[in-house]
Design an enzyme around this catalytic site. Structure first.
Site, PDB file in Angstrom:
ATOM      1  N   HIS A 159       0.862  -1.187   0.000  1.00 42.61           N
ATOM      2  CA  HIS A 159       0.000   0.000   0.000  1.00 42.61           C
ATOM      3  C   HIS A 159       0.899   1.237   0.000  1.00 42.61           C
ATOM      4  O   HIS A 159       1.173   1.816   1.049  1.00 42.61           O
ATOM      5  CB  HIS A 159      -0.905  -0.016   1.240  1.00 42.61           C
ATOM      6  CG  HIS A 159      -1.980   1.028   1.215  1.00 42.61           C
ATOM      7  ND1 HIS A 159      -3.210   0.835   1.783  1.00 42.61           N
ATOM      8  CD2 HIS A 159      -2.008   2.288   0.695  1.00 42.61           C
ATOM      9  CE1 HIS A 159      -3.951   1.930   1.626  1.00 42.61           C
ATOM     10  NE2 HIS A 159      -3.237   2.817   0.969  1.00 42.61           N
TER      11      HIS A 159
ATOM     12  N   ARG B  73       1.973   4.956  -0.115  1.00 42.42           N
ATOM     13  CA  ARG B  73       1.302   6.216   0.194  1.00 42.42           C
ATOM     14  C   ARG B  73       2.150   7.367  -0.340  1.00 42.42           C
ATOM     15  O   ARG B  73       3.343   7.204  -0.610  1.00 42.42           O
ATOM     16  CB  ARG B  73       1.074   6.324   1.697  1.00 42.42           C
ATOM     17  CG  ARG B  73      -0.045   5.384   2.164  1.00 42.42           C
ATOM     18  CD  ARG B  73      -0.368   5.591   3.638  1.00 42.42           C
ATOM     19  NE  ARG B  73      -1.631   4.950   3.986  1.00 42.42           N
ATOM     20  CZ  ARG B  73      -1.765   3.681   4.356  1.00 42.42           C
ATOM     21  NH1 ARG B  73      -0.694   2.914   4.427  1.00 42.42           N
ATOM     22  NH2 ARG B  73      -2.942   3.180   4.661  1.00 42.42           N
TER      23      ARG B  73
ATOM     24  N   HIS C 106       6.614   3.963   4.025  1.00 40.87           N
ATOM     25  CA  HIS C 106       6.973   2.543   4.089  1.00 40.87           C
ATOM     26  C   HIS C 106       7.254   2.049   2.666  1.00 40.87           C
ATOM     27  O   HIS C 106       8.388   2.131   2.222  1.00 40.87           O
ATOM     28  CB  HIS C 106       5.921   1.703   4.827  1.00 40.87           C
ATOM     29  CG  HIS C 106       4.495   2.121   4.615  1.00 40.87           C
ATOM     30  ND1 HIS C 106       3.875   2.079   3.385  1.00 40.87           N
ATOM     31  CD2 HIS C 106       3.573   2.576   5.500  1.00 40.87           C
ATOM     32  CE1 HIS C 106       2.627   2.474   3.513  1.00 40.87           C
ATOM     33  NE2 HIS C 106       2.404   2.790   4.779  1.00 40.87           N
TER      34      HIS C 106
ATOM     35  N   GLU D 100      -2.656  -1.693  -3.110  1.00 39.91           N
ATOM     36  CA  GLU D 100      -3.749  -0.951  -2.496  1.00 39.91           C
ATOM     37  C   GLU D 100      -3.446   0.537  -2.550  1.00 39.91           C
ATOM     38  O   GLU D 100      -2.287   0.947  -2.480  1.00 39.91           O
ATOM     39  CB  GLU D 100      -3.918  -1.353  -1.029  1.00 39.91           C
ATOM     40  CG  GLU D 100      -4.234  -2.798  -0.781  1.00 39.91           C
ATOM     41  CD  GLU D 100      -4.362  -3.115   0.687  1.00 39.91           C
ATOM     42  OE1 GLU D 100      -4.942  -4.161   1.013  1.00 39.91           O
ATOM     43  OE2 GLU D 100      -3.875  -2.319   1.524  1.00 39.91           O
TER      44      GLU D 100
ATOM     45  N   HIS E 187      -7.913  -5.963   7.501  1.00 39.89           N
ATOM     46  CA  HIS E 187      -7.661  -4.931   8.507  1.00 39.89           C
ATOM     47  C   HIS E 187      -7.872  -5.504   9.906  1.00 39.89           C
ATOM     48  O   HIS E 187      -8.965  -5.911  10.270  1.00 39.89           O
ATOM     49  CB  HIS E 187      -8.519  -3.679   8.334  1.00 39.89           C
ATOM     50  CG  HIS E 187      -7.853  -2.451   8.899  1.00 39.89           C
ATOM     51  ND1 HIS E 187      -6.976  -1.680   8.168  1.00 39.89           N
ATOM     52  CD2 HIS E 187      -7.885  -1.897  10.123  1.00 39.89           C
ATOM     53  CE1 HIS E 187      -6.525  -0.682   8.911  1.00 39.89           C
ATOM     54  NE2 HIS E 187      -7.058  -0.801  10.106  1.00 39.89           N
TER      55      HIS E 187
END
Length: 237
Positions: A43, A45, A50, A70, A190
């Site tokens: 994922h 961002r 990360h 994602e 999640h």
């Protein structure tokens, strides 16, 4: 069997803390697959705190199972997907400064936007999944976007599970049954962990894939990565 996709964001977080290449993210992805992961999730961002965009490009060349990217379909994210063309794209309505995913899409309000994004991604050969809260209204509206799957946002389930598992699961069961009736594939993710995962799997019809990162990597610190992936796989039989 429900597939396990391992989210390796936290491995990248550890690497970035020192600014070098330890741990080696690409080797970690290879090892996750070798130890039994049936997919790798990332994922990225905008702040690249990360997973970096270059990581995604590099992972495409080494992942042999399924690469699931994602993210919020911003112009930069979509440009990355156009370049990499992963097997699956999971659309998540994250704010740029979000610490972690904290809500699903409003597929009524954003339906026109999502229709355009889904059409483009499917034309690229990607399977598309939309991150959703377990709301029948949102599931019904997701069908009109043309998405292949939905991913149920399971934070509420995980939070309520220790005190009342049946009540925690009830809205997710309703959403899952409706998704099956409407022809949507079903993913979930999640805050899933070794305590709550088996109950979800056993009671959620049609669950095709779970994406798990934070809890799995935390468990791996004590149990080892290979053993941990196998333990998670056993919850999904």
């Amino acid at each position: 069997m429900t597939k396990l996709s391992v989210n390796i964001n936290k491995i990248a977080t550890l690497r970035n803390a020192r600014g070098h290449n330890r741990p080696d993210l690409l080797q970690a992805a290879r090892d996750c697959e070798r130890f039994g992961a049936q997919g790798i999730t990332v994922h990225p961002r905008p702040d690249e705190r990360h997973i970096r965009y270059q990581d995604v490009r590099d992972l495409k060349a080494v992942v042999t199972t399924e690469l699931n990217i994602e993210g919020n379909p911003t112009p930069d994210f979509l440009n990355l997907v156009r370049e990499v063309r992963p097997e699956q794209v999971t659309l998540v309505p994250d704010a740029p400064d979000a610490i972690t995913s904290n809500a699903g899409w409003d597929t009524v309000r954003h339906q026109i936007f999502l229709i355009g994004v889904v059409q483009e991604l499917k034309a690229l050969g990607c399977r598309v999944s939309i991150f959703l809260d377990p709301s029948p209204e949102m599931v019904k509206a997701a069908v009109a976007t043309g998405t292949d799957r939905i991913e149920l946002y399971t934070e509420d389930y995980a939070r309520l599970y220790p005190t009342d598992p049946a009540a925690a699961l009830a809205p997710y069961q309703t959403a899952a049954v409706l998704a099956q009736q409407l022809g949507l594939g079903l993913n979930a993710g999640h805050d899933l962990d070794l305590d709550n995962l088996a109950y979800l799997k056993q009671n959620l019809p049609g669950l095709e894939e779970v994406s798990i990162g934070h809890a799995l990597i935390c468990d791996a610190l004590y149990l080892g990565l290979e053993n941990t992936i196998q333990l998670y796989r056993r919850q999904l039989v």
